[in-house]
Design an enzyme around this catalytic site. Structure first.
Site, PDB file in Angstrom:
ATOM      1  N   GLU A   1       5.940   1.529   6.122  1.00  0.00           N
ATOM      2  CA  GLU A   1       5.725   2.815   6.793  1.00  0.00           C
ATOM      3  C   GLU A   1       4.227   3.072   6.962  1.00  0.00           C
ATOM      4  O   GLU A   1       3.770   3.502   8.030  1.00  0.00           O
ATOM      5  CB  GLU A   1       6.363   3.919   5.957  1.00  0.00           C
ATOM      6  CG  GLU A   1       6.073   5.317   6.428  1.00  0.00           C
ATOM      7  CD  GLU A   1       6.382   6.358   5.358  1.00  0.00           C
ATOM      8  OE1 GLU A   1       5.803   7.442   5.475  1.00  0.00           O
ATOM      9  OE2 GLU A   1       7.172   6.085   4.438  1.00  0.00           O
TER      10      GLU A   1
ATOM     11  N   ASP B   1       2.597   3.327  10.614  1.00  0.00           N
ATOM     12  CA  ASP B   1       1.910   4.547  11.020  1.00  0.00           C
ATOM     13  C   ASP B   1       0.563   4.213  11.657  1.00  0.00           C
ATOM     14  O   ASP B   1       0.194   4.779  12.700  1.00  0.00           O
ATOM     15  CB  ASP B   1       1.724   5.459   9.806  1.00  0.00           C
ATOM     16  CG  ASP B   1       0.961   6.725  10.136  1.00  0.00           C
ATOM     17  OD1 ASP B   1       1.431   7.505  10.973  1.00  0.00           O
ATOM     18  OD2 ASP B   1      -0.127   6.932   9.548  1.00  0.00           O
TER      19      ASP B   1
ATOM     20  N   ASP C   1       9.842   8.338   9.002  1.00  0.00           N
ATOM     21  CA  ASP C   1       9.274   7.309   8.112  1.00  0.00           C
ATOM     22  C   ASP C   1       9.917   5.948   8.373  1.00  0.00           C
ATOM     23  O   ASP C   1       9.243   4.913   8.343  1.00  0.00           O
ATOM     24  CB  ASP C   1       9.479   7.684   6.646  1.00  0.00           C
ATOM     25  CG  ASP C   1       8.644   8.878   6.208  1.00  0.00           C
ATOM     26  OD1 ASP C   1       7.747   9.310   6.966  1.00  0.00           O
ATOM     27  OD2 ASP C   1       8.903   9.389   5.094  1.00  0.00           O
TER      28      ASP C   1
ATOM     29  N   GLU D   1       8.515   4.353  11.495  1.00  0.00           N
ATOM     30  CA  GLU D   1       7.210   3.762  11.171  1.00  0.00           C
ATOM     31  C   GLU D   1       7.379   2.467  10.388  1.00  0.00           C
ATOM     32  O   GLU D   1       6.657   1.489  10.622  1.00  0.00           O
ATOM     33  CB  GLU D   1       6.359   4.761  10.396  1.00  0.00           C
ATOM     34  CG  GLU D   1       5.905   5.918  11.239  1.00  0.00           C
ATOM     35  CD  GLU D   1       5.196   7.010  10.465  1.00  0.00           C
ATOM     36  OE1 GLU D   1       4.538   7.830  11.116  1.00  0.00           O
ATOM     37  OE2 GLU D   1       5.305   7.055   9.210  1.00  0.00           O
TER      38      GLU D   1
END
Length: 166
Positions: free
Chosen positions: A60, A64, A133, A136
């Protein structure tokens, strides 16, 4: 595949994300290694209940960063007349929790997320934070599996419409 059928420990999983993997391949041209996909779908609540197996948190984190970079690049190229302050607001509107959760819902990702019993019982598979999340983490898994070029293609396909309507 139902939520309950995906809730065994990752080392004993037949392959909980097979349907999602097929969907990602057909819709986005991305194939994620089965082990990476399982990890990308493993929420910390599940890992805690199953002997601290690897979670999706590190993926994640990576996803991101990839998402933010690709979104910034696309906005920079598509809106050359816009000042930095507007580009920043546009990027935030694209990569924030709610739009990512909407993407996850459109792909049906919630049914594949490996959640602990408590989180599952409280609707964790439909929580914006968990869904975003996980998107990501899938981006991070794609980056790990294929590198920046294909991860960028994947992100552009995920957020392309949102860039055009930013």
């Amino acid at each position: 595949m139902s939520q309950t059928s995906t809730q065994s420990a990752p080392d004993t999983l037949v392959y909980p994300g097979a349907d999602l993997r097929t969907r990602l391949m057909s819709d986005f041209g991305v194939s994620i290694d089965p082990e990476l996909l399982v990890q990308a779908l493993t929420h910390r609540s599940f890992a805690h209940e199953h002997g601290d197996v690897p979670t999706n948190e590190r993926m994640e984190f990576l996803g991101d960063a990839v998402l933010g970079l690709v979104a910034a690049e696309e906005l920079y190229r598509n809106y050359p007349e816009r000042p930095e302050s507007e580009l920043t607001q546009m990027r935030a509107a694209i990569v924030s929790q709610q739009p990512l959760a909407e993407i996850a819902r459109s792909l049906g990702i919630g049914e594949f997320i490996l959640l602990g019993k408590g989180e599952r019982d409280h609707g964790g598979g439909d929580k914006d934070s968990i869904l975003s999340d996980t998107v990501e983490a899938l981006i991070g898994a794609t980056y790990i599996n294929h590198g920046s070029e294909l991860a960028g293609v994947f992100v552009r396909r995920l957020i392309g419409d949102r860039i055009l309507h930013a």
